[in-house]
Motif scaffolding. Structure first.
Motif, PDB file in Angstrom:
ATOM      1  N   GLY A  11       0.851  -1.188   0.000  1.00  0.00           N
ATOM      2  CA  GLY A  11       0.000   0.000   0.000  1.00  0.00           C
ATOM      3  C   GLY A  11       0.880   1.228   0.000  1.00  0.00           C
ATOM      4  N   SER A  12       0.387   2.308  -0.583  1.00  0.00           N
ATOM      5  CA  SER A  12       1.182   3.536  -0.607  1.00  0.00           C
ATOM      6  C   SER A  12       0.249   4.722  -0.456  1.00  0.00           C
ATOM      7  N   ALA A  13       0.820   5.857  -0.083  1.00  0.00           N
ATOM      8  CA  ALA A  13      -0.027   7.038   0.119  1.00  0.00           C
ATOM      9  C   ALA A  13       0.808   8.306   0.040  1.00  0.00           C
ATOM     10  N   PHE A  14       0.190   9.360  -0.474  1.00  0.00           N
ATOM     11  CA  PHE A  14       0.793  10.696  -0.449  1.00  0.00           C
ATOM     12  C   PHE A  14      -0.164  11.597   0.322  1.00  0.00           C
ATOM     13  N   VAL A  15       0.312  12.164   1.406  1.00  0.00           N
ATOM     14  CA  VAL A  15      -0.543  13.046   2.215  1.00  0.00           C
ATOM     15  C   VAL A  15       0.160  14.383   2.378  1.00  0.00           C
ATOM     16  N   GLU A  16      -0.633  15.439   2.487  1.00  0.00           N
ATOM     17  CA  GLU A  16       0.006  16.750   2.629  1.00  0.00           C
ATOM     18  C   GLU A  16      -0.862  17.694   3.435  1.00  0.00           C
ATOM     19  N   LEU A  17      -0.174  18.648   4.042  1.00  0.00           N
ATOM     20  CA  LEU A  17      -0.834  19.727   4.779  1.00  0.00           C
ATOM     21  C   LEU A  17      -0.685  20.981   3.941  1.00  0.00           C
ATOM     22  N   LYS A  18      -1.804  21.597   3.552  1.00  0.00           N
ATOM     23  CA  LYS A  18      -1.666  22.877   2.865  1.00  0.00           C
ATOM     24  C   LYS A  18      -2.833  23.791   3.171  1.00  0.00           C
ATOM     25  N   ARG A  19      -2.609  25.068   2.932  1.00  0.00           N
ATOM     26  CA  ARG A  19      -3.595  26.073   3.357  1.00  0.00           C
ATOM     27  C   ARG A  19      -4.750  26.174   2.378  1.00  0.00           C
ATOM     28  N   GLY A  20      -4.541  25.814   1.129  1.00  0.00           N
ATOM     29  CA  GLY A  20      -5.607  25.945   0.142  1.00  0.00           C
ATOM     30  C   GLY A  20      -5.220  25.203  -1.114  1.00  0.00           C
ATOM     31  N   ALA A  21      -6.197  24.994  -1.991  1.00  0.00           N
ATOM     32  CA  ALA A  21      -5.972  24.153  -3.164  1.00  0.00           C
ATOM     33  C   ALA A  21      -4.841  24.669  -4.044  1.00  0.00           C
ATOM     34  N   GLN A  22      -4.686  25.980  -4.158  1.00  0.00           N
ATOM     35  CA  GLN A  22      -3.705  26.523  -5.108  1.00  0.00           C
ATOM     36  C   GLN A  22      -2.322  26.729  -4.498  1.00  0.00           C
ATOM     37  N   THR A  23      -2.146  26.312  -3.271  1.00  0.00           N
ATOM     38  CA  THR A  23      -0.849  26.547  -2.626  1.00  0.00           C
ATOM     39  C   THR A  23       0.002  25.279  -2.616  1.00  0.00           C
ATOM     40  N   TRP A  24       1.284  25.472  -2.453  1.00  0.00           N
ATOM     41  CA  TRP A  24       2.196  24.342  -2.274  1.00  0.00           C
ATOM     42  C   TRP A  24       2.010  23.796  -0.856  1.00  0.00           C
ATOM     43  N   PRO A  25       2.374  22.531  -0.641  1.00  0.00           N
ATOM     44  CA  PRO A  25       2.194  21.996   0.715  1.00  0.00           C
ATOM     45  C   PRO A  25       3.133  22.639   1.734  1.00  0.00           C
ATOM     46  N   THR A  26       2.628  22.788   2.952  1.00  0.00           N
ATOM     47  CA  THR A  26       3.473  23.234   4.071  1.00  0.00           C
ATOM     48  C   THR A  26       4.443  22.113   4.419  1.00  0.00           C
ATOM     49  N   VAL A  27       3.917  20.912   4.533  1.00  0.00           N
ATOM     50  CA  VAL A  27       4.743  19.691   4.575  1.00  0.00           C
ATOM     51  C   VAL A  27       3.961  18.596   3.847  1.00  0.00           C
ATOM     52  N   SER A  28       4.669  17.576   3.403  1.00  0.00           N
ATOM     53  CA  SER A  28       3.995  16.432   2.777  1.00  0.00           C
ATOM     54  C   SER A  28       4.769  15.168   3.137  1.00  0.00           C
ATOM     55  N   ALA A  29       4.140  14.028   2.902  1.00  0.00           N
ATOM     56  CA  ALA A  29       4.845  12.760   3.138  1.00  0.00           C
ATOM     57  C   ALA A  29       4.353  11.709   2.153  1.00  0.00           C
ATOM     58  N   ALA A  30       5.311  10.947   1.658  1.00  0.00           N
ATOM     59  CA  ALA A  30       5.008   9.847   0.735  1.00  0.00           C
ATOM     60  C   ALA A  30       5.510   8.562   1.379  1.00  0.00           C
ATOM     61  N   ALA A  31       4.678   7.533   1.348  1.00  0.00           N
ATOM     62  CA  ALA A  31       5.103   6.261   1.955  1.00  0.00           C
ATOM     63  C   ALA A  31       4.636   5.087   1.110  1.00  0.00           C
ATOM     64  N   ALA A  32       5.329   3.981   1.275  1.00  0.00           N
ATOM     65  CA  ALA A  32       4.915   2.711   0.662  1.00  0.00           C
ATOM     66  C   ALA A  32       5.271   1.608   1.653  1.00  0.00           C
ATOM     67  N   VAL A  33       4.308   0.753   1.931  1.00  0.00           N
ATOM     68  CA  VAL A  33       4.508  -0.318   2.913  1.00  0.00           C
ATOM     69  C   VAL A  33       4.102  -1.647   2.280  1.00  0.00           C
ATOM     70  N   THR A  34       4.922  -2.654   2.501  1.00  0.00           N
ATOM     71  CA  THR A  34       4.569  -4.017   2.091  1.00  0.00           C
ATOM     72  C   THR A  34       4.418  -4.870   3.349  1.00  0.00           C
ATOM     73  N   VAL A  35       3.365  -5.661   3.414  1.00  0.00           N
ATOM     74  CA  VAL A  35       3.166  -6.531   4.578  1.00  0.00           C
ATOM     75  C   VAL A  35       3.369  -7.987   4.163  1.00  0.00           C
ATOM     76  N   ASP A  36       3.569  -8.850   5.176  1.00  0.00           N
ATOM     77  CA  ASP A  36       3.839 -10.251   4.843  1.00  0.00           C
ATOM     78  C   ASP A  36       2.589 -10.973   4.359  1.00  0.00           C
ATOM     79  N   ASP A  37       1.455 -10.750   5.059  1.00  0.00           N
ATOM     80  CA  ASP A  37       0.236 -11.484   4.723  1.00  0.00           C
ATOM     81  C   ASP A  37      -0.990 -10.649   5.095  1.00  0.00           C
TER      82      ASP A  37
END
Ligand SMILES: Cc1cc2nc3c(=O)[nH]c(=O)nc-3n(C[C@H](O)[C@H](O)[C@H](O)COP(=O)(O)OP(=O)(O)OC[C@H]3O[C@@H](n4cnc5c(N)ncnc54)[C@H](O)[C@@H]3O)c2cc1C
Length: 298
Positions: free
Chosen positions: A182-208
């Motif tokens: 599974g993977s996800a991109f999440v971000e904190l921003k003040r409005g749709a037209q602004t760049w993110p204040t911070v963001s994070a991208a992750a990808a996780v694989t599980v065994d089962d």
């Protein structure tokens, strides 16, 4: 303000574009023009010549192969956002694309322009760092491949040479088996037209994913705008492997992110706030990725 006067070329081939870059030291490539035009209008840059690469259709593609995914530099954000096949392989890049500004920016802005610009708040630099991607660049001297880990050097400073053009980026599929990643991109921003204040991208694989308590097999994470380049805490992530993703484990990651974050103050977010949010969004991206992996949704 208006840009200073410049010459304009619109070559029909990559070779012709590369010749122009080689010939004119002060030439700048023009892709989606969602950053360059603003920079030039404010006279933060005044290139003497623009080399418009919008006719180079061969640089606009998404190639999903068995071992890797390759994306051409002229692929628009909108194309990635709407690419269902790519979303099925890994949700991260389409999710990063769909959160960039509004439709007008996404219709024109490109993968290559964003990676070349290397803004620490840029969605793709953060996403590609999490995925362990590579850049494929060309010049009159030939081709070379740059691992993303070697590409971002400092604040908007990269390993790209003046005469080089980013042709494509790629990332491996092997670390992200579709049925248990599974993977996800999440971000904190003040409005749709602004760049993110911070963001994070992750990808996780599980065994089962079917087990009661799926264990993390691999976890990848990059945090955006928490410093001059995408922030990684790979050593801390290794400690997650072979364990369920508990709140305690996530807090350890958040602490590592807060310790290593070195963001600049911004008008709407001071350094301390960004450090705190960097930890918080790192946790959110990992938790969302893990939940998606457990649900068999990439
Ligand atoms: C209002 C607004 C909000 C935005 N919000 C976000 C956001 O939230 N997240 C985000 O990630 N981005 C955001 N952006 C930026 C957007 O994603 C741009 O599209 C992107 O940063 C630049 O891509 P471009 O194709 O427009 O490049 P251009 O503006 O055409 O070029 C930018 C730079 O890249 C160079 N370049 C372009 N293509 C290549 C290439 N193939 N090889 C080498 N060099 C190249 C150019 O020479 C230039 O120096 C925003 C932009 C605007 C206007």
């Amino acid at each position: 303000m208006k840009p200073t006067q410049f010459e304009y070329d619109r070559p029909d081939s990559v070779e012709a574009a590369l010749e122009l870059l080689e010939e004119h030291f002060d030439a700048e490539l023009l892709a989606g023009n969602q950053s360059l035009g603003i920079i030039m209008a404010n006279r933060f840059a005044s290139p003497e010549r623009l080399v418009d690469i919008n006719r180079l259709d061969e640089l606009a593609f998404v190639d999903i192969r068995a071992d890797e995914v390759e994306i051409g530099a002229m692929t628009r954000h909108r194309t990635l956002e709407r690419h269902d096949d790519l979303r099925e392989v890994l949700e991260l890049l389409p999710e990063a694309a769909e959160q960039i500004a509004g439709p007008a920016v996404r219709n024109r802005g490109t993968m290559g322009g964003s990676i070349a610009e290397a803004d620490p708040a840029g969605n793709y630099p953060t996403a590609l760092s999490a995925l362990g991607g590579e850049l494929h660049v060309v010049s009159v001297d030939g081709e070379r491949t740059i691992p993303v880990d070697d590409y971002f050097i400092g604040y908007m400073f990269t390993d790209l040479e003046e005469n080089e053009l980013i042709a494509s980026v790629s990332f491996p599929r092997e670390p992200f088996p579709v049925e248990r990643s599974g993977s996800a991109f999440v971000e904190l921003k003040r409005g749709a037209q602004t760049w993110p204040t911070v963001s994070a991208a992750a990808a996780v694989t599980v065994d089962d994913p079917a087990s009661d308590d799926p264990l993390v097999e691999t976890a990848r994470l990059a945090v955006g705008n928490a410093g001059g380049i995408p922030l990684r805490v790979d050593d801390t992530l290794e400690a997650l492997e072979g364990e369920p993703l508990t709140d305690g484990a996530l807090e350890t990651v958040a602490e590592a992110v807060r310790d290593d974050a070195d963001p600049a103050d911004e008008m709407h977010a001071d350094r301390e706030y960004k450090i705190e949010m960097a930890g918080e969004y790192a946790v959110r991206s990992l938790r969302k990725s893990y939940d998606r992996a457990c649900a068999g949704r990439n």
